[in-house]
Design a protein around this motif. Structure first.
Motif, PDB file in Angstrom:
ATOM      1  N   LEU A   1      -6.912  -0.942   7.598  1.00 31.87           N
ATOM      2  CA  LEU A   1      -5.546  -1.347   7.227  1.00 31.87           C
ATOM      3  C   LEU A   1      -5.440  -1.657   5.733  1.00 31.87           C
ATOM      4  O   LEU A   1      -4.414  -1.348   5.107  1.00 31.87           O
ATOM      5  N   VAL A   2      -6.480  -2.222   5.141  1.00 32.93           N
ATOM      6  CA  VAL A   2      -6.480  -2.481   3.701  1.00 32.93           C
ATOM      7  C   VAL A   2      -6.411  -1.155   2.939  1.00 32.93           C
ATOM      8  O   VAL A   2      -5.652  -1.019   1.969  1.00 32.93           O
ATOM      9  N   VAL A   3      -7.189  -0.180   3.365  1.00 31.11           N
ATOM     10  CA  VAL A   3      -7.161   1.130   2.710  1.00 31.11           C
ATOM     11  C   VAL A   3      -5.772   1.768   2.850  1.00 31.11           C
ATOM     12  O   VAL A   3      -5.238   2.337   1.882  1.00 31.11           O
ATOM     13  N   LEU A   4      -5.181   1.663   4.038  1.00 33.38           N
ATOM     14  CA  LEU A   4      -3.824   2.198   4.221  1.00 33.38           C
ATOM     15  C   LEU A   4      -2.825   1.510   3.301  1.00 33.38           C
ATOM     16  O   LEU A   4      -1.949   2.166   2.714  1.00 33.38           O
ATOM     17  N   PHE A   5      -2.943   0.200   3.142  1.00 32.13           N
ATOM     18  CA  PHE A   5      -2.039  -0.527   2.255  1.00 32.13           C
ATOM     19  C   PHE A   5      -2.206  -0.090   0.808  1.00 32.13           C
ATOM     20  O   PHE A   5      -1.233   0.091   0.086  1.00 32.13           O
ATOM     21  N   VAL A   6      -3.439   0.093   0.370  1.00 29.53           N
ATOM     22  CA  VAL A   6      -3.684   0.533  -1.007  1.00 29.53           C
ATOM     23  C   VAL A   6      -3.110   1.926  -1.233  1.00 29.53           C
ATOM     24  O   VAL A   6      -2.474   2.188  -2.263  1.00 29.53           O
ATOM     25  N   VAL A   7      -3.299   2.821  -0.291  1.00 29.93           N
ATOM     26  CA  VAL A   7      -2.734   4.172  -0.412  1.00 29.93           C
ATOM     27  C   VAL A   7      -1.211   4.101  -0.453  1.00 29.93           C
ATOM     28  O   VAL A   7      -0.569   4.787  -1.266  1.00 29.93           O
ATOM     29  N   TYR A   8      -0.614   3.272   0.376  1.00 32.57           N
ATOM     30  CA  TYR A   8       0.843   3.103   0.383  1.00 32.57           C
ATOM     31  C   TYR A   8       1.345   2.558  -0.954  1.00 32.57           C
ATOM     32  O   TYR A   8       2.319   3.046  -1.515  1.00 32.57           O
ATOM     33  N   ALA A   9       0.662   1.542  -1.487  1.00 26.26           N
ATOM     34  CA  ALA A   9       1.071   0.961  -2.768  1.00 26.26           C
ATOM     35  C   ALA A   9       0.938   1.981  -3.896  1.00 26.26           C
ATOM     36  O   ALA A   9       1.814   2.074  -4.766  1.00 26.26           O
ATOM     37  N   LEU A  10      -0.130   2.748  -3.904  1.00 22.70           N
ATOM     38  CA  LEU A  10      -0.300   3.776  -4.930  1.00 22.70           C
ATOM     39  C   LEU A  10       0.751   4.872  -4.801  1.00 22.70           C
ATOM     40  O   LEU A  10       1.248   5.389  -5.805  1.00 22.70           O
ATOM     41  N   THR A  11       1.119   5.217  -3.571  1.00 25.56           N
ATOM     42  CA  THR A  11       2.163   6.220  -3.362  1.00 25.56           C
ATOM     43  C   THR A  11       3.501   5.722  -3.895  1.00 25.56           C
ATOM     44  O   THR A  11       4.218   6.466  -4.578  1.00 25.56           O
ATOM     45  N   LEU A  12       3.841   4.466  -3.613  1.00 25.27           N
ATOM     46  CA  LEU A  12       5.094   3.912  -4.129  1.00 25.27           C
ATOM     47  C   LEU A  12       5.099   3.882  -5.652  1.00 25.27           C
ATOM     48  O   LEU A  12       6.101   4.219  -6.284  1.00 25.27           O
ATOM     49  N   ARG A  13       3.992   3.481  -6.242  1.00 23.68           N
ATOM     50  CA  ARG A  13       3.901   3.412  -7.708  1.00 23.68           C
ATOM     51  C   ARG A  13       4.040   4.809  -8.319  1.00 23.68           C
ATOM     52  O   ARG A  13       4.723   4.990  -9.321  1.00 23.68           O
ATOM     53  N   THR A  14       3.399   5.794  -7.701  1.00 28.14           N
ATOM     54  CA  THR A  14       3.495   7.158  -8.203  1.00 28.14           C
ATOM     55  C   THR A  14       4.916   7.680  -8.103  1.00 28.14           C
ATOM     56  O   THR A  14       5.431   8.304  -9.040  1.00 28.14           O
ATOM     57  N   GLN A  15       5.588   7.430  -6.989  1.00 26.61           N
ATOM     58  CA  GLN A  15       6.979   7.860  -6.830  1.00 26.61           C
ATOM     59  C   GLN A  15       7.870   7.197  -7.873  1.00 26.61           C
ATOM     60  O   GLN A  15       8.758   7.844  -8.440  1.00 26.61           O
ATOM     61  N   MET A  16       7.638   5.914  -8.155  1.00 29.29           N
ATOM     62  CA  MET A  16       8.432   5.215  -9.151  1.00 29.29           C
ATOM     63  C   MET A  16       8.222   5.822 -10.536  1.00 29.29           C
ATOM     64  O   MET A  16       9.179   6.029 -11.287  1.00 29.29           O
ATOM     65  N   LEU A  17       6.974   6.129 -10.882  1.00 28.36           N
ATOM     66  CA  LEU A  17       6.698   6.718 -12.186  1.00 28.36           C
ATOM     67  C   LEU A  17       7.298   8.117 -12.320  1.00 28.36           C
ATOM     68  O   LEU A  17       7.826   8.475 -13.375  1.00 28.36           O
TER      69      LEU A  17
END
Length: 126
Positions: free
Chosen positions: A54-70
């Protein structure tokens, strides 16, 4: 490093120490009951693995959101750069529009819109 990142790092470090200290308890075999069947296995290790997943899934989700924002920010920046530049109003006209006296054009008052008389000359010109 900001405060939140430091707090997360400390929490993960404490979890690792807790896991190492209690490894014998976590790896002790137990009967795990799934609705249709039962399995003998270490419950603590399974729960620890699920938490890490679940921690790995959260990190992937956070990185995906950050990438979409950029990407979105970059697209907006490119659109702004592609627009033709429009001349900005001079300070004389912008000051006149902010003055409490009657500026050219319409003025919004508490009683409604009213039309102001146009000056004989434009501000800033003689």
């Amino acid at each position: 490093m900001n405060f939140l990142a430091a707090a997360i790092l400390v929490a993960l470090l404490l979890l690792a120490v807790f896991t190492l200290v209690n490894w014998s308890v976590l790896s002790a075999p137990a009967t795990l009951s799934f609705i249709a069947f039962s399995v003998e296995g270490p419950l603590g290790v399974i729960l620890l693995g699920a938490m890490l997943f679940l921690v790995v899934l959260f990190v992937v989700y956070a990185l995906t959101l950050r990438t979409q924002m950029l990407v979105e920010s970059r697209r907006h920046n490119q659109e702004l750069q592609a627009q033709p530049s429009t001349p900005r109003p001079t300070s004389a006209t912008s000051t006149a529009s902010r003055s409490p006296s009657c500026a050219p054009g319409r003025i919004r008052r508490a009683t409604g819109w009213r039309r102001c008389p146009m000056p004989a000359t434009r501000p800033g010109r003689t």
